[in-house]
Design a protein around this motif. Structure first.
Motif, PDB file in Angstrom:
ATOM      1  N   ALA A  96       0.651  -1.031   0.094  1.00 41.11           N
ATOM      2  CA  ALA A  96      -0.134  -0.035   0.119  1.00 41.11           C
ATOM      3  C   ALA A  96       0.896   1.419  -0.087  1.00 41.11           C
ATOM      4  O   ALA A  96       0.708   2.339  -0.624  1.00 41.11           O
ATOM      5  N   ILE A  97       1.916   1.211   0.797  1.00 44.03           N
ATOM      6  CA  ILE A  97       2.823   2.365   0.744  1.00 44.03           C
ATOM      7  C   ILE A  97       3.403   2.738  -0.726  1.00 44.03           C
ATOM      8  O   ILE A  97       3.577   3.850  -1.135  1.00 44.03           O
ATOM      9  N   VAL A  98       3.773   1.421  -1.155  1.00 45.45           N
ATOM     10  CA  VAL A  98       4.627   1.774  -2.578  1.00 45.45           C
ATOM     11  C   VAL A  98       3.616   2.206  -3.646  1.00 45.45           C
ATOM     12  O   VAL A  98       3.866   2.836  -4.369  1.00 45.45           O
ATOM     13  N   GLY A  99       2.494   1.598  -3.478  1.00 45.76           N
ATOM     14  CA  GLY A  99       1.483   1.843  -4.447  1.00 45.76           C
ATOM     15  C   GLY A  99       0.879   3.232  -4.249  1.00 45.76           C
ATOM     16  O   GLY A  99       0.839   3.919  -5.224  1.00 45.76           O
ATOM     17  N   ALA A 100       0.711   3.758  -3.141  1.00 43.53           N
ATOM     18  CA  ALA A 100       0.175   5.147  -2.865  1.00 43.53           C
ATOM     19  C   ALA A 100       1.511   5.957  -3.339  1.00 43.53           C
ATOM     20  O   ALA A 100       1.292   7.184  -3.850  1.00 43.53           O
ATOM     21  N   GLY A 101       2.552   5.766  -3.119  1.00 40.02           N
ATOM     22  CA  GLY A 101       3.829   6.561  -3.647  1.00 40.02           C
ATOM     23  C   GLY A 101       3.884   6.799  -5.021  1.00 40.02           C
ATOM     24  O   GLY A 101       4.270   7.796  -5.230  1.00 40.02           O
ATOM     25  N   GLN A 102       3.617   5.748  -5.604  1.00 46.20           N
ATOM     26  CA  GLN A 102       3.689   5.479  -7.198  1.00 46.20           C
ATOM     27  C   GLN A 102       2.610   6.542  -7.585  1.00 46.20           C
ATOM     28  O   GLN A 102       2.511   7.308  -8.767  1.00 46.20           O
ATOM     29  N   LEU A 103       1.345   6.594  -6.985  1.00 49.95           N
ATOM     30  CA  LEU A 103       0.244   7.071  -7.570  1.00 49.95           C
ATOM     31  C   LEU A 103       0.545   8.785  -7.301  1.00 49.95           C
ATOM     32  O   LEU A 103       0.562   9.608  -8.125  1.00 49.95           O
ATOM     33  N   TRP A 104       1.287   9.075  -6.159  1.00 53.58           N
ATOM     34  CA  TRP A 104       1.457  10.699  -5.889  1.00 53.58           C
ATOM     35  C   TRP A 104       2.746  10.873  -6.994  1.00 53.58           C
ATOM     36  O   TRP A 104       2.459  12.118  -7.385  1.00 53.58           O
ATOM     37  N   ALA A 105       3.529  10.033  -7.192  1.00 51.76           N
ATOM     38  CA  ALA A 105       4.512  10.486  -8.086  1.00 51.76           C
ATOM     39  C   ALA A 105       3.916  10.773  -9.508  1.00 51.76           C
ATOM     40  O   ALA A 105       4.259  11.734  -9.866  1.00 51.76           O
ATOM     41  N   VAL A 106       3.048   9.951  -9.969  1.00 56.45           N
ATOM     42  CA  VAL A 106       2.325  10.412 -11.362  1.00 56.45           C
ATOM     43  C   VAL A 106       1.434  11.767 -11.426  1.00 56.45           C
ATOM     44  O   VAL A 106       1.672  12.374 -11.936  1.00 56.45           O
ATOM     45  N   PHE A 107       0.993  11.672 -10.294  1.00 52.35           N
ATOM     46  CA  PHE A 107      -0.152  12.687 -10.104  1.00 52.35           C
ATOM     47  C   PHE A 107       0.675  14.077 -10.022  1.00 52.35           C
ATOM     48  O   PHE A 107       0.139  15.191 -10.282  1.00 52.35           O
ATOM     49  N   TYR A 159       0.710   5.916 -17.051  1.00 49.63           N
ATOM     50  CA  TYR A 159      -0.503   5.163 -17.026  1.00 49.63           C
ATOM     51  C   TYR A 159      -0.267   3.626 -16.631  1.00 49.63           C
ATOM     52  O   TYR A 159      -0.973   3.227 -15.702  1.00 49.63           O
ATOM     53  N   ALA A 160       1.107   3.123 -16.998  1.00 50.33           N
ATOM     54  CA  ALA A 160       1.630   1.696 -16.417  1.00 50.33           C
ATOM     55  C   ALA A 160       1.368   1.887 -14.963  1.00 50.33           C
ATOM     56  O   ALA A 160       1.280   0.924 -14.170  1.00 50.33           O
ATOM     57  N   LEU A 161       2.275   2.949 -14.324  1.00 53.85           N
ATOM     58  CA  LEU A 161       2.711   3.173 -13.171  1.00 53.85           C
ATOM     59  C   LEU A 161       1.150   3.205 -12.254  1.00 53.85           C
ATOM     60  O   LEU A 161       1.197   2.694 -10.997  1.00 53.85           O
ATOM     61  N   LEU A 162       0.248   3.982 -12.805  1.00 55.16           N
ATOM     62  CA  LEU A 162      -1.089   4.031 -11.938  1.00 55.16           C
ATOM     63  C   LEU A 162      -1.736   2.632 -11.930  1.00 55.16           C
ATOM     64  O   LEU A 162      -2.165   2.343 -10.832  1.00 55.16           O
ATOM     65  N   VAL A 163      -1.802   1.945 -13.013  1.00 58.00           N
ATOM     66  CA  VAL A 163      -2.290   0.657 -12.805  1.00 58.00           C
ATOM     67  C   VAL A 163      -1.644  -0.337 -11.675  1.00 58.00           C
ATOM     68  O   VAL A 163      -2.061  -0.849 -11.087  1.00 58.00           O
ATOM     69  N   ILE A 164      -0.049  -0.320 -11.873  1.00 54.90           N
ATOM     70  CA  ILE A 164       0.335  -1.093 -10.990  1.00 54.90           C
ATOM     71  C   ILE A 164       0.326  -0.700  -9.677  1.00 54.90           C
ATOM     72  O   ILE A 164       0.074  -1.315  -8.391  1.00 54.90           O
ATOM     73  N   GLY A 165       0.333   0.801  -9.281  1.00 58.34           N
ATOM     74  CA  GLY A 165       0.144   1.206  -8.074  1.00 58.34           C
ATOM     75  C   GLY A 165      -1.192   0.851  -7.374  1.00 58.34           C
ATOM     76  O   GLY A 165      -1.220   0.806  -6.161  1.00 58.34           O
TER      77      GLY A 165
END
Length: 233
Positions: A96-107, A159-165
């Protein structure tokens, strides 16, 4: 990919609610059906064990090795006089921490940083993987990361990072459900539960640790949603 763009804010991509709905749907296809989960769940397990290992290193412990198994179980062995509680705590929340971090980075416009950081972390993981199947899981993850870095346009990377996150966020909930099931329906497997191992080490009851896992995971979900809303302005 031009290395000079690593710390440059990326051009905005279309993240309207309808586009995000498609991304969430793609993440669900990766992380929910049994067949796709057999594959993606291995990556989630890897992130789980890396959560233990990174927490161990940050608290002064020495990581002895990580193992990943076909049944989605794993272990991260470390040694030291301190940090065992933090290390034991950070497994289930790690996806969850890694996923949320990926989403934040993309956003926030920095998908390249997330992609490079993830790739470097995976490469370093090869130094501590102690079984062949685990090596294959790491190499497969590195291959996906490298393919995105070297061949995909910036918007496809995002988009790929969002899906994975998002899939990792879903995976964290699946992992939490699995460990709760161990305590409620499969108590013969308690020795596999981080919450039970933390209870044995500290005397704090397992439900307290399960609740703490849930709180951290929920906070990551809330942070991810907040990051998206901030992006929308």
């Amino acid at each position: 990919m031009n290395w000079s763009t690593l710390f440059t804010r990326a051009d905005p991509i279309d993240l309207s609610p309808w586009v995000m709905l498609v991304i969430v749907g793609a993440a669900a296809l990766v992380s929910i059906p049994r067949e796709s989960w057999r594959v993606f769940g291995l990556f989630t397990t890897l992130v789980h064990e890396l959560g233990h290992a990174v927490a161990a290193m940050l608290t002064g412990r020495m990581v002895r090795g990580i193992r990943i198994r076909r049944n989605h179980s794993g272990e991260a062995l470390s040694a030291g006089s301190r940090g065992a509680i933090i290390s034991g705590l950070m497994g289930y929340p790690a996806p969850a921490i890694v996923g949320a971090g990926q989403l934040w980075a993309v956003f926030s416009g920095y998908p390249s940083i997330a992609l490079v950081a993830g790739g470097v972390a995976l490469l370093l993981t090869l130094l501590v993987i102690r079984n062949l199947f685990g090596v294959l899981v790491v190499l497969g993850s590195v291959a996906v990361s490298a393919a995105l870095w070297f061949t995909a346009p910036a918007d496809v990377q995002s988009y790929a990072l969002l899906v994975i996150g998002i899939a990792l966020l879903v995976g964290s909930v699946r992992g939490l459900g699995a460990v709760i099931a161990v305590h409620t329906r499969n108590r013969g497997n308690l020795a596999t539960s981080d919450a039970y191992l933390l209870y044995r080490r500290t005397g704090v009851p397992s439900p307290v640790w399960l609740l703490l896992f849930a709180v951290i995971i929920a906070a990551c979900w809330a942070f991810a949603v907040w990051s998206y809303l901030q992006h929308l302005g």
